[in-house]
Design an enzyme around this catalytic site. Structure first.
Site, short mmCIF file in Angstrom:
data_model
loop_
_atom_site.label_atom_id
_atom_site.label_comp_id
_atom_site.label_asym_id
_atom_site.label_seq_id
_atom_site.Cartn_x
_atom_site.Cartn_y
_atom_site.Cartn_z
N ARG A 104 -9.70 7.11 4.24
CA ARG A 104 -9.00 5.91 3.76
C ARG A 104 -8.86 6.15 2.09
O ARG A 104 -7.87 5.85 1.46
CB ARG A 104 -9.75 4.68 3.73
CG ARG A 104 -9.79 4.33 4.91
CD ARG A 104 -10.95 3.32 5.60
NE ARG A 104 -11.14 2.28 4.67
CZ ARG A 104 -12.33 1.58 4.74
NH1 ARG A 104 -13.30 1.87 5.59
NH2 ARG A 104 -12.33 0.38 4.11
N ARG A 140 -17.55 -3.85 9.59
CA ARG A 140 -16.36 -3.23 10.13
C ARG A 140 -16.50 -1.81 10.69
O ARG A 140 -17.40 -1.00 10.11
CB ARG A 140 -15.43 -3.09 8.89
CG ARG A 140 -14.73 -4.47 8.53
CD ARG A 140 -13.98 -4.63 7.32
NE ARG A 140 -12.91 -3.47 7.15
CZ ARG A 140 -12.47 -2.99 6.02
NH1 ARG A 140 -12.27 -4.05 4.98
NH2 ARG A 140 -11.70 -2.18 5.92
N ARG A 167 -21.47 -2.64 2.90
CA ARG A 167 -20.41 -3.68 3.02
C ARG A 167 -20.95 -4.65 4.09
O ARG A 167 -21.04 -3.91 5.36
CB ARG A 167 -19.10 -3.47 2.78
CG ARG A 167 -18.33 -4.80 3.20
CD ARG A 167 -16.87 -4.62 2.93
NE ARG A 167 -16.06 -3.52 3.31
CZ ARG A 167 -14.79 -3.30 2.75
NH1 ARG A 167 -14.33 -3.87 1.81
NH2 ARG A 167 -14.24 -2.28 3.20
N ARG A 200 0.81 -1.28 -0.02
CA ARG A 200 -0.27 0.02 0.11
C ARG A 200 0.89 1.04 -0.05
O ARG A 200 0.46 2.40 0.08
CB ARG A 200 -0.78 -0.05 1.26
CG ARG A 200 -2.35 -0.21 0.98
CD ARG A 200 -2.80 -0.32 2.38
NE ARG A 200 -4.37 -0.06 2.24
CZ ARG A 200 -5.42 -1.16 2.22
NH1 ARG A 200 -5.27 -2.32 2.44
NH2 ARG A 200 -6.66 -0.55 2.50
#
Ligand code: ADP
Ligand code: ADP
Ligand code: ZN
Length: 217
Positions: free
Chosen positions: A172, A161, A127, A88
């Site tokens: 993010r 999450r 999600r 990343r």
């Protein structure tokens, strides 16, 4: 075969890695999953990682590189890995190159699953995953066949999450553009970067990825 899936948070890396791993005999290596397991274990490193993850920032290179280094020495890695969420940062990509060379392995290519930012909030806030087997779902795009019941294992408890909320998503995305997007030229320079349009339906993205993997076998 060893490959890296690149793309923004919520871009579909995990969904696709899970679909590819059985067909190609590869193992999904998700640093996000490994860090969440460390957090759940309550270890010191896990607790520190959790605070960083909940804030939408990147965990230190040192920690994730050490986790991957150790994982790559496990016997099930012989057939190959799908790196999901790692590397990343440029430092992680360089460490991965060095690790693979040291372990006598080859990174075949990296695939960018490209999804524009304006898709991402909906992807991430919708999600959820099975609390028992980890199968991934989405409120709108990937519902269980029987409402409230996991397709894979039949469990009825699902989890979300803590970092999958609107505020954290933007942090993010910032981290993705500032720290991870520079990896695209890192792989492109050596002719090892492929592109897939991640805005298509899940099955269509899988088909394109399979075509790419088949063409390089
Ligand atoms: P990542 O691992 O890149 O963070 P996920 O694979 O977890 O992303 O996908 C994020 C969410 O979007 C999940 O709820 C998943 O079901 C859904 N999703 C994944 N790919 C697609 C797609 N091509 N179209 C619509 N929804 C998708
Ligand atoms: P997503 O692709 O949906 O953002 P991940 O599960 O890959 O989710 O990552 C969740 C969080 O875990 C990241 O926001 C970051 O804090 C941490 N993380 C995961 N992989 C790495 C990595 N390679 N380097 C640094 N931090 C990471
Ligand atoms: Zn399940």
């Amino acid at each position: 075969m060893n490959l890296v899936l690149l793309g923004p948070p919520g871009g579909g890396k995990g969904t696709q890695a899970k679909r590819l791993q059985d067909k190609y005999g590869l193992v999904q290596l998700s640093t996000g999953d490994m860090l969440r397991a460390a957090a759940a274990s309550g270890s010191d490193v896990g607790k520190r990682a959790k605070a960083v993850m909940d804030a939408g920032q990147l965990v230190s290179d040192e920690i994730v590189i050490a986790i991957i280094d150790e994982r790559l020495d496990q016997p099930d890695m012989a057939s190959g890995a799908i790196f999901d969420g790692f590397p990343r940062t440029l430092a992680q990509a360089e460490a991965l190159d060095a690790m693979m060379a040291r372990k006598g392995k080859k990174l075949d290519f990296a695939i960018e699953i490209r999804v524009p930012d304006d898709y991402i909030v909906e992807r991430i806030t919708g999600r959820f995953t099975c609390g028992k087997c980890g199968a991934g779902y989405h409120e709108k795009f990937q519902q269980p066949k029987v409402a409230g019941q996991c397709d894979s294992c039949g469990a009825t408890a699902f989890v979300r999450r803590p970092d999958d909320n609107v505020e954290t998503v933007n942090k993010r995305l910032e981290a993705y553009h500032a720290q991870t997007a520079p990896l695209l030229p890192h792989y492109d320079k050596r002719g090892a970067l492929k592109l897939v349009d991640g805005t298509m339906d899940i099955a269509d993205v899988t088909r394109e990825l399979e075509a790419l993997l088949d063409s390089t076998r």
